[in-house]
Design an enzyme around this catalytic site. Structure first.
Site, mmCIF file in Angstrom:
data_model
loop_
_atom_site.group_PDB
_atom_site.id
_atom_site.type_symbol
_atom_site.label_atom_id
_atom_site.label_comp_id
_atom_site.label_asym_id
_atom_site.label_seq_id
_atom_site.Cartn_x
_atom_site.Cartn_y
_atom_site.Cartn_z
ATOM 1 N N GLU A 96 0.855 -1.181 0.000
ATOM 2 C CA GLU A 96 0.000 0.000 0.000
ATOM 3 C C GLU A 96 0.890 1.230 0.000
ATOM 4 O OE1 GLU A 96 -3.841 2.141 2.100
ATOM 5 O OE2 GLU A 96 -3.013 0.338 3.016
ATOM 6 N N ASN A 153 -12.089 -3.120 0.207
ATOM 7 C CA ASN A 153 -10.986 -3.355 1.141
ATOM 8 C C ASN A 153 -11.526 -3.968 2.435
ATOM 9 O OD1 ASN A 153 -8.479 -3.187 2.509
ATOM 10 N ND2 ASN A 153 -9.043 -1.203 3.344
ATOM 11 N N GLU A 154 -11.735 -3.175 3.460
ATOM 12 C CA GLU A 154 -12.299 -3.736 4.699
ATOM 13 C C GLU A 154 -13.656 -3.105 4.980
ATOM 14 O OE1 GLU A 154 -9.204 -3.256 7.593
ATOM 15 O OE2 GLU A 154 -9.398 -1.078 7.669
ATOM 16 N N CYS A 195 -6.492 0.882 2.527
ATOM 17 C CA CYS A 195 -7.374 2.052 2.593
ATOM 18 C C CYS A 195 -7.193 2.983 1.415
ATOM 19 C CB CYS A 195 -7.130 2.790 3.902
ATOM 20 S SG CYS A 195 -7.547 1.845 5.380
#
Length: 646
Positions: A35, A363-364, A232
């Protein structure tokens, strides 16, 4: 000797059933998660040394300073040509009056420029000579104290529109915080854009490529997959700042820079000069995965921004462009050169497919809005590409109502994997080494342990949160992942990279500055598991049960079938040495001596750029007789024992 001492000294009996394989080890079991956080891309893995090379930061001159030498004068105008070039609208227009001295620009780089003595550096610039017949330029490289350590001349500019100019030179000295000057003499006007400086020596020596030492550290992990670009970063603080892969491919000068979401995420670690140039874009990620023999795992926005920030979502009736991006990415990676996106891949120099086999949707993310959107993606992708495995989200937490809801909804879906995350104290990892021993194996997706790290207390040094104690706890947990490789089929530590002067989040796997890089104790744990992966999991038993914390011992084992080797991982998380008596069931050691790759240190120890080998594996010869092997596991140690067998 007291009874207590005798009992402590008694060996722990362990049986390894090499003749009873449980399951195959997935080829992509241990991977890496990239990331762009902590200056991991621009200023890190992407080897560009010039910051804000196209004047597209919110403050167009950020990173730049005007230079006037002697009696030279001039001025700089930032011109915006948004209608003509929406991807790269700004450029610098210079008016130069330098009959004496020189006038131009200086760039500070990313916390300075790291320059190596004796290495070649390649400078390039796009220029439009408005009235440049009498202008000459000099590219100058300065060291930390302002001394010149490199120079090259650009003696002629055309007045016939935008052209690229290139020149190379060799650095006369090393600089940790060098800077670049572009100086003009004469009188005239010239437009400048994409001012760039790269080391000639990059990963695979590709022009405009990746920083060689950082890429090599990734390659040395021998990753089974590379997950990119986040994290993120995929979500964005709001949808407008989400990651959009189509803006990261094509010619570098045609890619659309955006602000990095970590620019202002943490007020105490704000980085106002943190942007994404996308010089490291999706093509380069796919290429890197191919270089390393790793499976590519791209993660795409699912129409949801970060739920910890804006919680913005795309309306369900406006989700089609997001879904189309996913379909087009599969075409870009795998499609024929005769297709639109496969053709672009070929035009970028890679006519062969990248063999994409899996993709993450979001993503989450969590809650009903995620499930609604995930199902739309799943239906559309599998209708056209039924063999693509999808990675779905279990949310940001390792348990609780969000986690339970997502598992309930996704268990009957067509998802290939559910991505579980754990950023927890070391004690959690020690206590959860048996987390997957009793997971349901009857149906549903497999587990992707996509982000995890043991978080210890903060320290003064940037690298101080990457202690051996944290890495040891992760190693104990990883024995549980390996033992359950039929359920947990991919795993990656996070985050991956961090600049010691520009980090937003820690701990991180690899720390670096402008010249150096250092693997953490956590890095070496990941490496020991990955390079000793094996082909099949076999049982490791103590008193008939798995070792998942009994007497602070943790263990897993695999065999490398073709090589006829046992790969036994044993973690001693206690503060005392432990004698081990190991029996091989169904085989015996050959005449070739077994070895132990030992990783041990004081639990508070950590590596730094100045002391990068404070915690590092050593090799210890062992002796086996028949099917018996005995050795002492040092306090706070990871032991990876390789035993050739017959």
């Amino acid at each position: 000797m007291s009874a207590k001492t005798a009992k402590e000294a008694a060996p722990v009996n362990i049986t390894v059933q090499i003749n009873k394989p449980i399951t195959a080890v997935p080829p992509a079991m241990w991977g890496i998660f990239f990331e762009d956080i902590n200056f991991a891309a621009d200023g890190g893995l992407y080897a560009e040394l010039v910051k804000n090379r196209s004047f597209e930061f919110n403050a167009p001159m950020m990173g730049w300073k005007e230079v006037k030498q002697d009696s030279a004068t001039g001025h700089i105008l930032i011109v915006n040509r948004a209608t003509e070039n929406s991807a790269n609208p700004r450029y610098a227009q210079l008016s130069v009056n330098a009959a004496q001295g020189a006038y131009g620009l200086s760039n500070e780089g990313f916390r300075g420029m790291g320059i190596h003595k004796g290495e070649q550096y390649n400078f390039s610039i796009w220029a439009n000579g408005r009235d440049a017949a009498n202008l000459k330029a000099k590219v100058v490289l300065l060291n930390n104290s302002g001394k010149q350590i490199g120079e090259a001349a650009l003696d002629q500019f055309s007045n016939n529109g935008w052209q690229q100019y290139n020149v190379s030179f060799t650095a006369a000295d090393t600089a940790v915080k060098g800077r670049l000057q572009l100086l003009f003499t004469g009188k005239g006007e010239i437009d400048l854009d994409m001012i760039s400086l790269f080391p000639a020596h990059t990963w695979k020596d590709r022009p405009g490529g990746l920083r060689a030492d950082l890429a090599q550290k990734l390659a040395d992990l021998k990753p089974g997959f590379i997950r990119f670009p986040g994290g993120c970063i995929v979500e964005g603080r709001e949808l407008a700042s989400r990651y959009q892969w189509k803006r990261t491919v094509g010619k570098p000068e045609d890619r659309t820079l955006i602000i990095n979401r970590w620019n202002t995420e943490f007020a105490h670690r704000a980085a106002p000069d943190y942007f994404q140039s996308f010089g490291l874009g999706f093509f380069e990620y796919f290429q890197l995965a191919e270089d390393m023999g790793a499976a590519p795992l791209p993660i795409l926005n699912c129409g949801m921004a970060c739920q910890f920030n804006s919680s913005e979502v795309a309306a369900m009736n406006e989700l089609d462009p997001y879904v189309q991006d996913a379909l087009d990415l599969i075409e870009f990676a795998n499609g024929s050169v005769n297709t639109k996106w496969g053709g672009l891949r070929a035009a970028m120099g890679h006519p062969a497919p990248f063999h994409l086999s899996m993709m993450g949707v979001g993503n989450e993310q969590w809650d009903e809005q995620y499930i609604q959107r995930y199902k739309v993606f799943e239906q559309a992708i599998h209708a056209k590409y039924p063999d693509i495995k999808l990675v779905s989200s279990a949310g940001p937490f390792s348990k609780g109502p969000m986690f339970d809801y997502l598992w309930k909804e996704l268990k009957t879906s067509q998802a290939g994997f559910i991505d579980e995350h754990y950023y927890m104290p070391p004690e959690w990892f020690l206590a959860n080494a048996g987390r997957y021993d009793h997971y349901d194996r009857t149906q549903g997706p497999k587990i992707f342990a996509g982000e995890y790290a043991a978080h210890t207390k903060e320290g003064k040094e940037a690298e101080s949160r990457n202690t051996w104690g944290s890495a040891l706890a992760e190693a104990a947990f990883m024995t549980g992942l390996e033992r359950n490789a039929d359920v947990v089929q991919m795993a990656s530590y996070a985050p991956l990279l961090a600049h010691v002067e520009a980090w937003q989040w820690r701990p991180d796997l690899i720390w670096f500055d402008n010249l150096r890089s250092a693997g953490t104790p956590n890095y070496y744990v990941q490496q020991l598991f990955s390079v000793n992966k094996g082909t099949q999991v076999v049982p490791v038993l103590h008193n008939g049960a798995a070792l998942a914390g009994t007497d602070s011992l943790y263990a897993s084992a695999t065999i490398d079938g073709p090589a006829k080797k046992l790969l036994l991982k044993i973690v001693n998380a206690s503060g005392r040495p432990v004698q081990l008596a190991i029996t091989l069931q169904g085989g015996a050691a050959t005449g070739e001596a077994p070895v132990n790759q030992l990783l041990t240190a004081a639990t508070a120890d950590f590596n730094t750029l100045d002391a990068p080998q404070q915690v590092k594996p050593t090799t210890q010869p062992l002796t086996a007789t028949g099917n018996k092997l005995a050795f002492t596991a040092a306090p706070a140690s990871l032991n990876v024992v390789t035993v050739p067998y017959r």
